[in-house]
Motif scaffolding. Structure first.
Motif, PDB file in Angstrom:
ATOM      1  N   THR A 142       0.438  -1.297   0.318  1.00  0.00           N
ATOM      2  CA  THR A 142      -0.248   0.048  -0.243  1.00  0.00           C
ATOM      3  C   THR A 142       1.004   0.874   0.175  1.00  0.00           C
ATOM      4  OG1 THR A 142      -0.186   0.349   1.998  1.00  0.00           O
ATOM      5  CG2 THR A 142      -1.896  -1.388   1.197  1.00  0.00           C
ATOM      6  N   ILE A 143       0.246   2.353  -0.229  1.00  0.00           N
ATOM      7  CA  ILE A 143       0.955   3.511  -0.106  1.00  0.00           C
ATOM      8  C   ILE A 143       1.800   3.642   1.342  1.00  0.00           C
ATOM      9  CG2 ILE A 143      -0.942   5.133   1.195  1.00  0.00           C
ATOM     10  CD1 ILE A 143       1.163   6.624  -1.598  1.00  0.00           C
ATOM     11  N   GLU A 144       1.259   3.424   2.450  1.00  0.00           N
ATOM     12  CA  GLU A 144       2.533   3.179   3.566  1.00  0.00           C
ATOM     13  C   GLU A 144       3.192   3.021   3.388  1.00  0.00           C
ATOM     14  OE1 GLU A 144      -2.199   3.591   4.997  1.00  0.00           O
ATOM     15  OE2 GLU A 144      -0.573   2.733   3.543  1.00  0.00           O
ATOM     16  N   GLY A 145       3.686   1.599   2.713  1.00  0.00           N
ATOM     17  CA  GLY A 145       4.605   0.634   3.078  1.00  0.00           C
ATOM     18  C   GLY A 145       5.585   0.845   1.293  1.00  0.00           C
ATOM     19  N   LEU A 146       5.444   2.041   0.821  1.00  0.00           N
ATOM     20  CA  LEU A 146       6.170   2.596  -1.018  1.00  0.00           C
ATOM     21  C   LEU A 146       7.335   3.299  -0.246  1.00  0.00           C
ATOM     22  CD1 LEU A 146       6.350   2.300  -3.678  1.00  0.00           C
ATOM     23  CD2 LEU A 146       4.819   4.447  -3.535  1.00  0.00           C
ATOM     24  N   GLY A 147       7.169   4.325   0.796  1.00  0.00           N
ATOM     25  CA  GLY A 147       8.174   5.435   1.509  1.00  0.00           C
ATOM     26  C   GLY A 147       7.573   6.039   2.660  1.00  0.00           C
ATOM     27  N   SER A 148       8.512   6.985   3.107  1.00  0.00           N
ATOM     28  CA  SER A 148       8.670   7.305   4.093  1.00  0.00           C
ATOM     29  C   SER A 148       8.338   8.474   4.301  1.00  0.00           C
ATOM     30  CB  SER A 148       8.884   6.651   5.496  1.00  0.00           C
ATOM     31  OG  SER A 148      10.647   6.658   5.474  1.00  0.00           O
ATOM     32  N   PRO A 149       8.024   9.339   5.217  1.00  0.00           N
ATOM     33  CA  PRO A 149       8.214  10.608   5.501  1.00  0.00           C
ATOM     34  C   PRO A 149      10.036  11.705   5.979  1.00  0.00           C
ATOM     35  CG  PRO A 149       6.279  10.223   7.167  1.00  0.00           C
ATOM     36  CD  PRO A 149       7.010   9.043   6.336  1.00  0.00           C
ATOM     37  N   ASP A 150      10.343  10.331   5.881  1.00  0.00           N
ATOM     38  CA  ASP A 150      11.924  10.454   6.106  1.00  0.00           C
ATOM     39  C   ASP A 150      12.625  10.269   5.045  1.00  0.00           C
ATOM     40  OD1 ASP A 150      11.609  11.367   8.491  1.00  0.00           O
ATOM     41  OD2 ASP A 150      11.811   9.765   9.948  1.00  0.00           O
ATOM     42  N   LYS A 151      11.989   9.306   4.554  1.00  0.00           N
ATOM     43  CA  LYS A 151      12.662   8.755   2.880  1.00  0.00           C
ATOM     44  C   LYS A 151      11.463   8.353   2.123  1.00  0.00           C
ATOM     45  CE  LYS A 151      15.659   5.217   1.467  1.00  0.00           C
ATOM     46  NZ  LYS A 151      16.583   4.138   1.671  1.00  0.00           N
ATOM     47  N   LEU A 152      11.240   9.370   1.063  1.00  0.00           N
ATOM     48  CA  LEU A 152       9.684   9.524   0.033  1.00  0.00           C
ATOM     49  C   LEU A 152      10.299   8.408  -1.259  1.00  0.00           C
ATOM     50  CD1 LEU A 152       8.746  12.526   0.161  1.00  0.00           C
ATOM     51  CD2 LEU A 152       7.498  10.761   0.872  1.00  0.00           C
ATOM     52  N   HIS A 153       9.999   7.692  -1.920  1.00  0.00           N
ATOM     53  CA  HIS A 153      10.127   7.229  -2.718  1.00  0.00           C
ATOM     54  C   HIS A 153      10.137   8.099  -3.854  1.00  0.00           C
ATOM     55  CE1 HIS A 153       9.067   4.691  -6.587  1.00  0.00           C
ATOM     56  NE2 HIS A 153       9.438   3.848  -5.625  1.00  0.00           N
ATOM     57  N   PRO A 154      10.799   7.942  -5.339  1.00  0.00           N
ATOM     58  CA  PRO A 154      11.217   9.001  -6.034  1.00  0.00           C
ATOM     59  C   PRO A 154       9.480   9.313  -6.804  1.00  0.00           C
ATOM     60  CG  PRO A 154      13.080   7.004  -6.192  1.00  0.00           C
ATOM     61  CD  PRO A 154      11.600   7.001  -5.103  1.00  0.00           C
ATOM     62  N   MET A 155       8.894   8.399  -6.408  1.00  0.00           N
ATOM     63  CA  MET A 155       7.806   8.968  -7.212  1.00  0.00           C
ATOM     64  C   MET A 155       7.262   9.862  -5.928  1.00  0.00           C
ATOM     65  SD  MET A 155       5.886   9.007 -10.188  1.00  0.00           S
ATOM     66  CE  MET A 155       6.445   7.375 -11.636  1.00  0.00           C
ATOM     67  N   GLN A 156       6.740   9.990  -5.561  1.00  0.00           N
ATOM     68  CA  GLN A 156       6.314  10.202  -4.244  1.00  0.00           C
ATOM     69  C   GLN A 156       6.725  12.063  -4.230  1.00  0.00           C
ATOM     70  OE1 GLN A 156       6.614   7.515  -0.880  1.00  0.00           O
ATOM     71  NE2 GLN A 156       4.510   7.695  -0.591  1.00  0.00           N
ATOM     72  N   ALA A 157       8.583  12.533  -4.120  1.00  0.00           N
ATOM     73  CA  ALA A 157       9.200  12.942  -3.974  1.00  0.00           C
ATOM     74  C   ALA A 157       8.674  13.915  -5.594  1.00  0.00           C
ATOM     75  CB  ALA A 157      10.129  12.885  -4.171  1.00  0.00           C
ATOM     76  N   ALA A 158       8.294  13.069  -6.903  1.00  0.00           N
ATOM     77  CA  ALA A 158       7.888  13.820  -7.791  1.00  0.00           C
ATOM     78  C   ALA A 158       7.023  13.834  -8.220  1.00  0.00           C
ATOM     79  CB  ALA A 158       8.508  13.479  -8.883  1.00  0.00           C
ATOM     80  N   PHE A 159       6.234  14.304  -7.440  1.00  0.00           N
ATOM     81  CA  PHE A 159       4.453  14.212  -6.884  1.00  0.00           C
ATOM     82  C   PHE A 159       4.528  15.460  -6.018  1.00  0.00           C
ATOM     83  CE2 PHE A 159       2.746  10.823  -8.984  1.00  0.00           C
ATOM     84  CZ  PHE A 159       1.038  10.912  -9.034  1.00  0.00           C
ATOM     85  N   VAL A 160       5.288  15.922  -5.109  1.00  0.00           N
ATOM     86  CA  VAL A 160       5.657  17.246  -4.195  1.00  0.00           C
ATOM     87  C   VAL A 160       6.306  18.020  -5.292  1.00  0.00           C
ATOM     88  CG1 VAL A 160       6.659  17.877  -2.079  1.00  0.00           C
ATOM     89  CG2 VAL A 160       5.779  15.330  -2.217  1.00  0.00           C
ATOM     90  N   ARG A 161       6.741  18.271  -5.745  1.00  0.00           N
ATOM     91  CA  ARG A 161       8.428  19.041  -6.760  1.00  0.00           C
ATOM     92  C   ARG A 161       6.807  19.613  -7.480  1.00  0.00           C
ATOM     93  NH1 ARG A 161      13.391  15.977  -8.576  1.00  0.00           N
ATOM     94  NH2 ARG A 161      13.822  16.798  -6.195  1.00  0.00           N
ATOM     95  N   HIS A 162       5.914  19.119  -8.196  1.00  0.00           N
ATOM     96  CA  HIS A 162       5.702  19.081  -8.993  1.00  0.00           C
ATOM     97  C   HIS A 162       4.194  19.515  -8.883  1.00  0.00           C
ATOM     98  CE1 HIS A 162       8.021  18.503 -13.078  1.00  0.00           C
ATOM     99  NE2 HIS A 162       8.167  17.456 -12.104  1.00  0.00           N
ATOM    100  N   ASP A 163       3.967  19.608  -8.183  1.00  0.00           N
ATOM    101  CA  ASP A 163       3.164  19.714  -7.349  1.00  0.00           C
ATOM    102  C   ASP A 163       1.553  18.600  -8.302  1.00  0.00           C
ATOM    103  OD1 ASP A 163       0.633  21.090  -6.108  1.00  0.00           O
ATOM    104  OD2 ASP A 163       0.529  23.230  -6.491  1.00  0.00           O
ATOM    105  N   GLY A 164       1.796  17.535  -7.827  1.00  0.00           N
ATOM    106  CA  GLY A 164       0.672  16.792  -8.817  1.00  0.00           C
ATOM    107  C   GLY A 164      -0.056  16.732  -7.534  1.00  0.00           C
ATOM    108  N   LEU A 165      -0.688  17.758  -6.603  1.00  0.00           N
ATOM    109  CA  LEU A 165      -2.365  17.309  -5.923  1.00  0.00           C
ATOM    110  C   LEU A 165      -2.956  18.443  -5.891  1.00  0.00           C
ATOM    111  CD1 LEU A 165      -0.877  16.789  -2.313  1.00  0.00           C
ATOM    112  CD2 LEU A 165       0.767  16.560  -4.130  1.00  0.00           C
ATOM    113  N   GLN A 166      -3.830  18.132  -5.562  1.00  0.00           N
ATOM    114  CA  GLN A 166      -4.371  19.163  -4.865  1.00  0.00           C
ATOM    115  C   GLN A 166      -5.405  18.642  -3.311  1.00  0.00           C
ATOM    116  OE1 GLN A 166      -6.461  22.169  -7.245  1.00  0.00           O
ATOM    117  NE2 GLN A 166      -5.446  21.329  -8.847  1.00  0.00           N
ATOM    118  N   CYS A 167      -6.629  18.379  -2.995  1.00  0.00           N
ATOM    119  CA  CYS A 167      -6.935  17.748  -2.199  1.00  0.00           C
ATOM    120  C   CYS A 167      -6.644  16.645  -1.930  1.00  0.00           C
ATOM    121  CB  CYS A 167      -9.003  17.279  -2.754  1.00  0.00           C
ATOM    122  SG  CYS A 167      -8.784  16.320  -3.197  1.00  0.00           S
TER     123      CYS A 167
END
Length: 220
Positions: A142-167
């Protein structure tokens, strides 16, 4: 004394109780049907009661079968679990209600929005359409097993960088689908990426940013 027309009552008009097997009303010896309103209603009521018994029995058998279903063993985010649940329990409900892994969201609950996407043996699956009983021995992420706040998965980090989320409601499913996409045959063009991600909906309309995040990870 002569009997008045229309008042004649024959012995055969007496009503006998309907049998337990809900037989049709008896016919006279002449073979012509002899029905009164009351006998017809009694017969219909008996037939309805008899017909209801198999349905009730079937429900009881189904309920008993669910109770004796053997446990399902599966690995969720690297941790072994033994699921003892009703065979009708979806993988989504088991993850959220039993394991408290609420990062996986329940959106449409019909496999149309992708918010519930998880990985089963590294392949993306709509968990709302999958039963726990189908996954004995499987590895679930699940998303909990993909990465952690201290060590994001590269895809999670990319979503943050490109603002790939709103709600954020669809974000977990979007990320899980995008990560699985990295290991699937998919063309390099934007059209191919959009087609591969078409099962994940974003009501906020962050599609262009989501696409940019996926392209960054694919080319890095």
């Amino acid at each position: 004394m002569d009997k008045k027309p229309g008042k004649h009552v024959s012995a055969s008009s007496e009503i006998t109780p309907a049998s337990s097997t809900a037989e049709a009303p008896a016919r006279e010896e002449s073979g012509a049907p002899h029905l009164t309103r009351r006998s017809f209603l009694v017969w219909v009521g008996s037939a309805s009661a008899a017909g209801a018994v198999p349905f009730s029995a079937a429900k009881t058998v189904s309920s008993d079968a669910a109770e004796i279903e053997p446990p399902v063993r599966l690995i969720v985010n690297g941790v072994a679990h033994e699921a003892r649940v009703d065979i009708r329990t979806s993988l989504l409900d088991y993850l959220r209600e039993d394991l408290q892994l609420t990062g996986t969201k329940k959106g449409c609950d019909h496999g149309q929005c992708g918010a519930c996407t998880v990985h089963v043996n590294r392949r993306r699956v709509n968990s709302c359409l999958s039963f726990v009983a189908m996954h004995d021995g499987d590895e679930i992420t699940t998303i909990e097993g993909l990465g952690s706040p201290d060590k994001l998965h590269p895809m999670q980090a990319a979503f943050v960088r490109h603002d790939g989320l709103q709600c954020g409601y669809c974000t977990a499913g979007q990320i899980m689908s995008a990560v699985a996409l990295l290991h699937e045959p998919c063309g390099a063009g934007d059209a191919a990426l959009k087609d591969a991600m078409s099962g994940n909906l974003c009501r906020c309309g962050a599609y262009s940013n989501i696409l940019a995040a996926i392209k960054q990870v694919r080319t890095s």
